[in-house]
Design a protein around this motif. Sequence first.
Motif, mmCIF file in Angstrom:
data_model
loop_
_atom_site.group_PDB
_atom_site.id
_atom_site.type_symbol
_atom_site.label_atom_id
_atom_site.label_comp_id
_atom_site.label_asym_id
_atom_site.label_seq_id
_atom_site.Cartn_x
_atom_site.Cartn_y
_atom_site.Cartn_z
ATOM 1 N N THR A 1 0.851 -1.184 0.000
ATOM 2 C CA THR A 1 0.000 0.000 0.000
ATOM 3 C C THR A 1 0.890 1.238 0.000
ATOM 4 O O THR A 1 1.793 1.365 0.823
ATOM 5 C CB THR A 1 -0.898 0.016 1.246
ATOM 6 O OG1 THR A 1 -1.675 -1.177 1.256
ATOM 7 C CG2 THR A 1 -1.809 1.218 1.239
ATOM 8 N N ILE A 2 0.630 2.150 -0.935
ATOM 9 C CA ILE A 2 1.414 3.371 -1.074
ATOM 10 C C ILE A 2 0.461 4.550 -1.106
ATOM 11 O O ILE A 2 -0.552 4.522 -1.803
ATOM 12 C CB ILE A 2 2.244 3.345 -2.377
ATOM 13 C CG1 ILE A 2 3.202 2.168 -2.363
ATOM 14 C CG2 ILE A 2 2.992 4.642 -2.566
ATOM 15 C CD1 ILE A 2 3.918 1.942 -3.654
ATOM 16 N N SER A 3 0.808 5.605 -0.396
ATOM 17 C CA SER A 3 0.005 6.829 -0.414
ATOM 18 C C SER A 3 0.574 7.778 -1.451
ATOM 19 O O SER A 3 1.787 7.982 -1.524
ATOM 20 C CB SER A 3 0.040 7.503 0.954
ATOM 21 O OG SER A 3 -0.511 6.663 1.923
ATOM 22 N N LEU A 4 -0.311 8.347 -2.279
ATOM 23 C CA LEU A 4 0.097 9.308 -3.306
ATOM 24 C C LEU A 4 -0.718 10.574 -3.172
ATOM 25 O O LEU A 4 -1.859 10.549 -2.719
ATOM 26 C CB LEU A 4 -0.142 8.739 -4.709
ATOM 27 C CG LEU A 4 0.675 7.553 -5.160
ATOM 28 C CD1 LEU A 4 0.201 7.081 -6.516
ATOM 29 C CD2 LEU A 4 2.139 7.902 -5.212
ATOM 30 N N ASP A 5 -0.135 11.661 -3.620
ATOM 31 C CA ASP A 5 -0.856 12.915 -3.709
ATOM 32 C C ASP A 5 -2.009 12.738 -4.698
ATOM 33 O O ASP A 5 -1.855 12.072 -5.732
ATOM 34 C CB ASP A 5 0.111 14.007 -4.176
ATOM 35 C CG ASP A 5 -0.534 15.356 -4.289
ATOM 36 O OD1 ASP A 5 -1.039 15.847 -3.263
ATOM 37 O OD2 ASP A 5 -0.538 15.911 -5.400
ATOM 38 N N SER A 6 -3.160 13.313 -4.410
ATOM 39 C CA SER A 6 -4.329 13.110 -5.274
ATOM 40 C C SER A 6 -4.099 13.644 -6.682
ATOM 41 O O SER A 6 -4.544 13.041 -7.659
ATOM 42 C CB SER A 6 -5.570 13.759 -4.657
ATOM 43 O OG SER A 6 -5.387 15.156 -4.538
ATOM 44 N N ASP A 7 -3.375 14.751 -6.808
ATOM 45 C CA ASP A 7 -3.084 15.279 -8.147
ATOM 46 C C ASP A 7 -2.234 14.305 -8.956
ATOM 47 O O ASP A 7 -2.458 14.105 -10.149
ATOM 48 C CB ASP A 7 -2.368 16.632 -8.057
ATOM 49 C CG ASP A 7 -3.258 17.733 -7.523
ATOM 50 O OD1 ASP A 7 -4.500 17.617 -7.653
ATOM 51 O OD2 ASP A 7 -2.717 18.717 -6.986
ATOM 52 N N LEU A 8 -1.273 13.691 -8.302
ATOM 53 C CA LEU A 8 -0.425 12.709 -8.970
ATOM 54 C C LEU A 8 -1.236 11.486 -9.381
ATOM 55 O O LEU A 8 -1.097 10.985 -10.499
ATOM 56 C CB LEU A 8 0.724 12.303 -8.048
ATOM 57 C CG LEU A 8 1.722 11.297 -8.599
ATOM 58 C CD1 LEU A 8 2.393 11.830 -9.854
ATOM 59 C CD2 LEU A 8 2.751 10.960 -7.546
ATOM 60 N N ALA A 9 -2.110 11.024 -8.498
ATOM 61 C CA ALA A 9 -2.947 9.866 -8.809
ATOM 62 C C ALA A 9 -3.862 10.161 -9.995
ATOM 63 O O ALA A 9 -4.023 9.328 -10.894
ATOM 64 C CB ALA A 9 -3.768 9.467 -7.594
ATOM 65 N N ILE A 10 -4.444 11.344 -10.034
ATOM 66 C CA ILE A 10 -5.328 11.720 -11.148
ATOM 67 C C ILE A 10 -4.545 11.812 -12.446
ATOM 68 O O ILE A 10 -4.991 11.341 -13.492
ATOM 69 C CB ILE A 10 -6.048 13.045 -10.839
ATOM 70 C CG1 ILE A 10 -7.055 12.820 -9.711
ATOM 71 C CG2 ILE A 10 -6.733 13.605 -12.077
ATOM 72 C CD1 ILE A 10 -7.657 14.094 -9.145
ATOM 73 N N GLU A 11 -3.345 12.376 -12.392
ATOM 74 C CA GLU A 11 -2.529 12.481 -13.605
ATOM 75 C C GLU A 11 -2.157 11.103 -14.144
ATOM 76 O O GLU A 11 -2.195 10.863 -15.348
ATOM 77 C CB GLU A 11 -1.273 13.292 -13.306
ATOM 78 C CG GLU A 11 -0.537 13.709 -14.553
ATOM 79 C CD GLU A 11 0.526 14.743 -14.270
ATOM 80 O OE1 GLU A 11 1.455 14.829 -15.088
ATOM 81 O OE2 GLU A 11 0.434 15.465 -13.259
ATOM 82 N N VAL A 12 -1.817 10.184 -13.239
ATOM 83 C CA VAL A 12 -1.491 8.817 -13.651
ATOM 84 C C VAL A 12 -2.708 8.141 -14.263
ATOM 85 O O VAL A 12 -2.613 7.427 -15.257
ATOM 86 C CB VAL A 12 -0.936 8.018 -12.449
ATOM 87 C CG1 VAL A 12 -0.857 6.541 -12.753
ATOM 88 C CG2 VAL A 12 0.422 8.542 -12.061
ATOM 89 N N MET A 13 -3.878 8.378 -13.684
ATOM 90 C CA MET A 13 -5.105 7.797 -14.225
ATOM 91 C C MET A 13 -5.381 8.331 -15.626
ATOM 92 O O MET A 13 -5.780 7.580 -16.521
ATOM 93 C CB MET A 13 -6.281 8.094 -13.297
ATOM 94 C CG MET A 13 -6.235 7.321 -11.999
ATOM 95 S SD MET A 13 -7.386 7.887 -10.745
ATOM 96 C CE MET A 13 -8.944 7.771 -11.579
ATOM 97 N N LEU A 14 -5.152 9.612 -15.841
ATOM 98 C CA LEU A 14 -5.368 10.194 -17.164
ATOM 99 C C LEU A 14 -4.382 9.633 -18.181
ATOM 100 O O LEU A 14 -4.748 9.341 -19.323
ATOM 101 C CB LEU A 14 -5.258 11.721 -17.105
ATOM 102 C CG LEU A 14 -6.382 12.436 -16.356
ATOM 103 C CD1 LEU A 14 -6.057 13.919 -16.202
ATOM 104 C CD2 LEU A 14 -7.708 12.250 -17.068
ATOM 105 N N LEU A 15 -3.124 9.495 -17.775
ATOM 106 C CA LEU A 15 -2.107 8.954 -18.679
ATOM 107 C C LEU A 15 -2.398 7.514 -19.081
ATOM 108 O O LEU A 15 -2.183 7.124 -20.223
ATOM 109 C CB LEU A 15 -0.728 9.014 -18.026
ATOM 110 C CG LEU A 15 -0.028 10.360 -18.026
ATOM 111 C CD1 LEU A 15 1.216 10.296 -17.151
ATOM 112 C CD2 LEU A 15 0.340 10.767 -19.430
ATOM 113 N N SER A 16 -2.877 6.729 -18.125
ATOM 114 C CA SER A 16 -3.096 5.309 -18.411
ATOM 115 C C SER A 16 -4.486 5.014 -18.951
ATOM 116 O O SER A 16 -4.732 3.925 -19.456
ATOM 117 C CB SER A 16 -2.858 4.480 -17.150
ATOM 118 O OG SER A 16 -3.816 4.816 -16.165
#
Length: 66
Positions: A5-20
């Motif tokens: 389990t890793i905690s990420l900044d929400s902006d980073l998580a959203i950007e990764v979701m958009l990229l993938s």
Amino acid sequence: MAKVTISLDSDLAIEVMLLSGTRNPQDAVELIVRDYLARGRRTEARTGNAADQDRLTDRRPAVDEG
């Protein structure tokens, strides 16, 4: 396989979701990491690794200075 389990900044998580192109942040991060690792393996296959001494030798011809 063990889970981490890793905690990420929400902006980073959203950007990764958009990229993938996924709707789940866990799936998005997993896809990005798998792609990153596969890319590294392809690069090593093309260029060799640090233990490959042939690529470290100087192959340029000597220049005569006069």
